[in-house]
Write an enzyme that holds these catalytic residues in place. Structure first.
Site, PDB file in Angstrom:
ATOM      1  N   CYS A 423       0.605  -1.030   0.049  1.00 31.40           N
ATOM      2  CA  CYS A 423      -0.399  -0.119   0.134  1.00 31.40           C
ATOM      3  C   CYS A 423       0.090   2.051  -0.406  1.00 31.40           C
ATOM      4  CB  CYS A 423      -0.627   0.453   0.763  1.00 31.40           C
ATOM      5  SG  CYS A 423      -0.241  -0.446   3.214  1.00 31.40           S
ATOM      6  N   HIS A 465      -2.701   0.415   7.023  1.00 30.49           N
ATOM      7  CA  HIS A 465      -2.659   1.042   5.172  1.00 30.49           C
ATOM      8  C   HIS A 465      -2.610   2.271   5.154  1.00 30.49           C
ATOM      9  CE1 HIS A 465      -4.156   0.206   1.158  1.00 30.49           C
ATOM     10  NE2 HIS A 465      -5.436   0.860   1.601  1.00 30.49           N
ATOM     11  N   ASP A 480      -8.036   5.166  -3.612  1.00 28.61           N
ATOM     12  CA  ASP A 480      -7.216   3.973  -2.901  1.00 28.61           C
ATOM     13  C   ASP A 480      -6.490   3.266  -4.148  1.00 28.61           C
ATOM     14  OD1 ASP A 480      -5.837   2.063  -1.464  1.00 28.61           O
ATOM     15  OD2 ASP A 480      -7.369   1.381  -0.484  1.00 28.61           O
TER      16      ASP A 480
END
Lengths: 678, 303
Positions: A423, A465, A480
């Site tokens: 991420c 995250h 995202d």
């Protein structure tokens, strides 16, 4: 010379075990020499008890004391403070055992032991720790009981049952005191610096530096929703934002010249304009929930966007996240009302816009070129964001927890060469591209997802995250990029993803764990217990107490509390007295009589009433008449009973009573089996 | 114990069909107590006493009590010896090892009292001179049931001197057939062989005192005694002496059954014969039923 009252040898076992048990938790975090010290003391003590070694002389004792104090100072750099202090007292506790001669020393040792037990709770606060300390207390109390028994009653197990009974009787009193004794705010704030440091968020992010993400299943926080929680793909727990990028590392930042009040409002002083705007925009659907944090030693709190609290102990930052007034060092909980629509109330002024577009003067040229080419083709910001996401989706990017290390231009290296990362890499690359294309963007770090357990969610460290937020159409919008590459990361959570990969022969981090459903359920259950422990025991604060007392007594006044306290204590004592006296009356004094009664009751349950006036032999005969097949077992029991009751004086030892009990059970269960066959 | 079994078998040859009563009689002897047999005439009381004397080779005398009897007829008299010019004691029948006092309730209380005192003290004082009775010394007294005419009822204080009271009762039909078919019981008694010497009997009596009675058992005995005192159907409860006697009898019973420890059954077995003659009902009714009912109400094991 004063007479020395010897410590009976049978009391020694519990004392030794108590010392070991009370010292063990200290070894977990303490220096190695402490365990060594205890071993030396125990060894010396054993030799001393077998008269192979003498009691240490005054000089030796002084030497040991100085060495211990010196070693403590060497290990901790000081002698005060919770860690050094408890380490010192634990070591001295062990040393004191070496000095033990008479009962007086034993009393000192045991009282010291109770104190050492209390220090355990400074560092360990879970329900298991409480149970463990309860065990230590039982051992200590058993040794206390033991030294007060004369040698003729040397039954060790009896000491333990006495201690357990005493503690059980004390528990209701402890509960009353816990609930009712006024909870004053701590007079001093203890900074516990060891044992609480957690892996988790940090105030900077350097994708490329990390070649392997350490996945920890440690709990980060729990959330209890008033209604049902949002679906997993909407659970983005925002913790902090990174606005400044130096080419390798993303950091928190605020526009130059801005002060605390410009970016954070914690309820003190007048409301700044931006806060008023946010509140004004806070309309529409909202999530209401309570977050229970694990100690993180950091001030960042986690919540869904846009979080409002009562600002008691925490504040709202301008980048829409919560910040605690003090680092979260103990269990900490706060209520949140998250209103997504409030994001409309955010403005982006000049200095902020400049910060959100800022990039280093040089470096990562290929990424800048790519962004510039997109900009030329797609003047509309919305289109450009879509194109960038499509780029991540269509180019051969690969989600992995073990990306190759990157050097030099980390963004270029990731976007065009390795294309493997997690991420942080995606958030960093995407945000860089956005900024290069002239769209204000920032990286947000926090947690994503969470596992459902009962009526609450648990968010663990592996749920950590990072994602991006871009300024689109006058508001911050979450993008995202990881979801574009590995949508299952968002839908299943990392654990689900890793499990899936593990099944197909990929990297197994938590896969083995996840495939044992029993273990998984056990862990969930443990967590549930822990959650309630946190909520009801550790989380029982002054306000809760006040509310409870007001509900029970109508008002919170010192007189009422005092009366309630005295009344409750008397009530508990009276109840205990009634129970104890009733049991004493019911219970025949002699174990053999109890045993005889048990057999009679057992037979009565199976339909054979034998008068209490029958002797054991008459009882055997009655059983033999009713169940001829069991006559032999009845004889077995009768002979042993007569042997214990009439052939020897005094109460039979416990082992023989057990033997008699076994024969009784054999007889009774034999009757059952016979009935089944019939 | 083999010797005791043999002794019982010997006596059983002449007193047919009454093994329990024989055992009780034996237990009474072993416990060092005196025995009262209450029965109608002709039930074999004398035969039993005689047989007991034979198997233990005891010096046996029998006195038929009558209403004109004087204490001297039992204890003995001092007779002036003109040759030596001194009084010599002529020993009465009490100077024997086993005295059968037949129909003791026919004698006057005064005469009964003289015998009972000798039984208790195990010595006789005549003309200021105290003389011990032989050892062992047992009295087997027989008594006609008090409903019979012309008898002096033994006062309770005297009854307490007897450890046990038994009655033989009529024989069972088949036993009676056997009895009728057999010869004269008196001949059979004469044919009995001694099994245990008097010295052996003394040792056995001493041994009875060593039979173990644990706290659990003493507890039971005590509660039985207590129950007689609490029972308002009875005039008075059992005395501590009766309690000691009960325990001693139970010990002897245990020894006969070859045990060196007392069980509650032993107490229960000797209970009627030890307790019944010592208790008086307040207003009629059967003492036997009352003592039996006490056994049914007192728990063997407390709780």
């Amino acid at each position: 010379m004063a007479r020395i009252y010897q410590v009976p040898s049978h009391a020694r076992l519990w004392l030794t075990l108590a010392i070991i048990a009370a010292s063990l938790p200290q070894f977990q975090d303490g220096p190695w020499w402490q365990a060594l010290l205890l071993l030396v003391v125990l060894g010396w003590r054993a030799l001393l008890d077998h008269q192979r070694l003498a009691q240490p002389g005054r000089l030796v004792r002084l030497g040991l004391l100085l060495a211990t104090v010196g070693a403590t100072f060497y290990s901790y750099g000081r002698l005060h403070g919770p860690e050094a202090g408890s380490a010192l007292i634990t070591s001295l506790f062990a040393l004191k055992y070496l000095e033990l001669v008479g009962k007086r020393d034993a009393y000192v040792l045991i009282v010291l032991g109770y104190f050492v037990c209390a220090t355990i709770l400074l560092f360990h606060r879970g329900p298991l720790a409480a149970l463990y300390v309860l065990g230590c207390l039982t051992l200590l109390t058993a040794s206390l009981a033991g030294i007060n028994y004369s040698d003729t009653h040397a039954r060790r197990r009896q000491h333990l049952t006495v201690a357990a009974a005493m503690l059980l009787q004390a528990l209701p009193l402890a509960l009353v005191l816990f609930v009712l004794v006024p909870r004053v705010a701590p007079l001093w704030n203890m900074q516990l610096d060891s044992g609480q440091a957690r892996t988790g968020m940090s105030d900077s992010m350097s994708p490329g530096q990390v070649s392997r993400l350490t996945e920890s299943s440690e709990l980060a926080f729990r959330v209890q929703f008033d209604g049902s929680p949002p679906p997993p793909e909407q659970r983005y727990w925002r913790g902090l934002t990174y606005s400044y990028f130096d080419g390798g590392t993303w950091r928190q930042a605020r526009p130059p010249g801005w002060g605390d009040t410009d970016t954070l409002y914690n309820g003190r002083g007048p409301q700044p304009p931006w806060y008023r705007d946010l509140r004004a925009a806070a309309r529409g659907p909202a999530w209401e929930y309570r977050v229970i944090m694990e100690p993180s030693q950091q001030r960042w709190l986690y919540a869904l966007a846009v979080p409002f609290t009562n600002l008691d102990g925490q504040g709202l930052a301008r980048d829409l996240r919560l910040v605690a007034d003090n680092p979260v060092s103990g269990s900490y909980s706060y209520r949140v009302r998250s209103v997504p629509a409030a994001a409309e109330g955010v403005t982006l002024n000049g200095p902020e816009r400049r910060l959100m577009l800022d990039l280093p003067a040089r470096g990562n040229q290929r990424a800048r070129d790519l962004a510039a080419s997109w900009r030329q083709r797609y003047p509309d910001d919305d289109d450009l964001v879509r194109v960038a996401l499509r780029y991540f989706r269509e180019q051969p990017f690969h989600y992995t927890l073990e990306p190759p290390r990157l050097a030099g231009d980390t963004v270029d290296g990731f976007l065009f060469n390795t294309r493997r990362g997690f991420c942080e890499h995606y958030a960093s690359g995407f945000t860089f591209l956005m900024r290069a294309a002239g769209i204000p963007a920032r990286v947000v770090a926090g947690y994503q997802g969470g596992e459902r357990n009962g009526d609450y969610l648990q968010i663990r460290q592996y749920d950590a995250h990072a994602w991006s937020e871009v300024w689109l159409n006058g508001r911050w919008q979450r993008v995202d990029p990881t979801a574009a590459v590995a949508p299952e990361r968002i839908e299943l959570g990392l654990r689900g993803l890793v499990e899936q990969r593990a099944d197909s022969g990929g990297d197994a981090v938590t896969g083995a764990l996840g495939r044992l459903p029993v273990l998984f359920r056990l862990r969930q259950w443990m967590d549930y217990v822990d959650f309630n422990w946190q909520k009801w025991v550790l989380g029982y604060r002054q306000e809760d107490q006040r509310a409870l007392i007001e509900r029970l007594l109508g008002a919170f006044t010192p007189t009422r509390v005092a009366l309630a306290l005295v009344g409750a204590v008397l009530l508990v004592c009276a109840a205990l007295a009634v129970v104890i006296l009733a049991r004493r009356r019911d219970d025949p004094a002699r174990p053999l009589e109890r045993e005889f009664g048990r057999l009679r009751r057992g037979l009565a349950r199976r339909g054979l009433d034998v008068s209490a006036c029958h002797s054991a032999a008459a009882l055997e005969a009655a059983v033999g008449r009713r169940w001829p097949g069991s006559a032999a077992r009845a004889g077995h029991w009768r002979r042993y009973f007569e042997y214990l009751a009439y052939r020897r004086d005094g109460d039979p030892p416990r082992a023989e009573l057990h033997q008699l009990g076994r024969r009784r059970r054999a007889l009774l269960s034999g009757l059952n089996a016979g009935a089944d066959r019939a | 114990m083999q010797a005791l079994d043999k002794a019982l078998a010997q006596v059983g040859r002449v007193v047919l069909g009454k093994p329990e009563q024989l055992k009780l009689a034996l237990a009474c002897m072993l416990a060092g107590g005196h025995l009262l047999i209450e029965d109608l005439p002709g039930m074999g009381k004398t035969t039993l006493a005689h047989a007991l004397a034979r198997v233990f080779r005891l010096d046996y005398r029998r006195v038929q009590f009558t209403s004109d009897m004087l204490p001297a007829d039992i204890l003995g008299v001092s007779v002036f010896d003109p040759d030596s010019g001194a009084f010599n004691l002529r020993e009465g029948p009490v100077f024997s090892q086993l005295l059968l006092a037949d129909e003791i309730n026919r004698a006057t209380p005064k005469t009964q009292g003289a015998l009972l005192e000798a039984m208790e003290e195990r010595q006789v004082t005549l003309d200021g001179l105290t003389r011990p009775l032989p050892e062992p010394f047992f009295v087997v007294a027989t008594q006609n049931p008090v409903t019979q005419a012309g008898t002096f009822v033994l006062p309770e204080s005297q009854l307490d001197r007897f450890l046990m009271r038994i009655s033989l009762g009529y024989p069972a039909p088949e036993v009676e057939m056997e009895l009728l078919a057999g010869g004269d019981p008196r001949d059979t008694v004469r044919g009995l062989k001694p099994v245990i010497e008097p010295s052996g009997l003394i040792k056995l009596v001493a041994h009875v005192g060593k039979v173990r009675a644990t706290r659990d058992l003493l507890d039971y005995v005590q509660r039985l005694l207590e129950a007689t005192r609490a029972d308002d159907r009875l005039v008075a409860g059992l005395s501590p002496r009766a309690g000691l006697g009960l325990l001693r009898a139970a010990r002897a019973w245990a020894l006969i059954h070859d045990r060196d420890y007392v069980l509650p059954e032993d107490v229960q077995a000797v209970w009627p014969s030890v307790a019944e003659h010592r208790l008086q009902p307040r207003e009629g009714g059967s003492v036997a039923a009352m003592t039996q009912s006490l056994l049914q109400t007192v728990p063997v094991v407390r709780g």
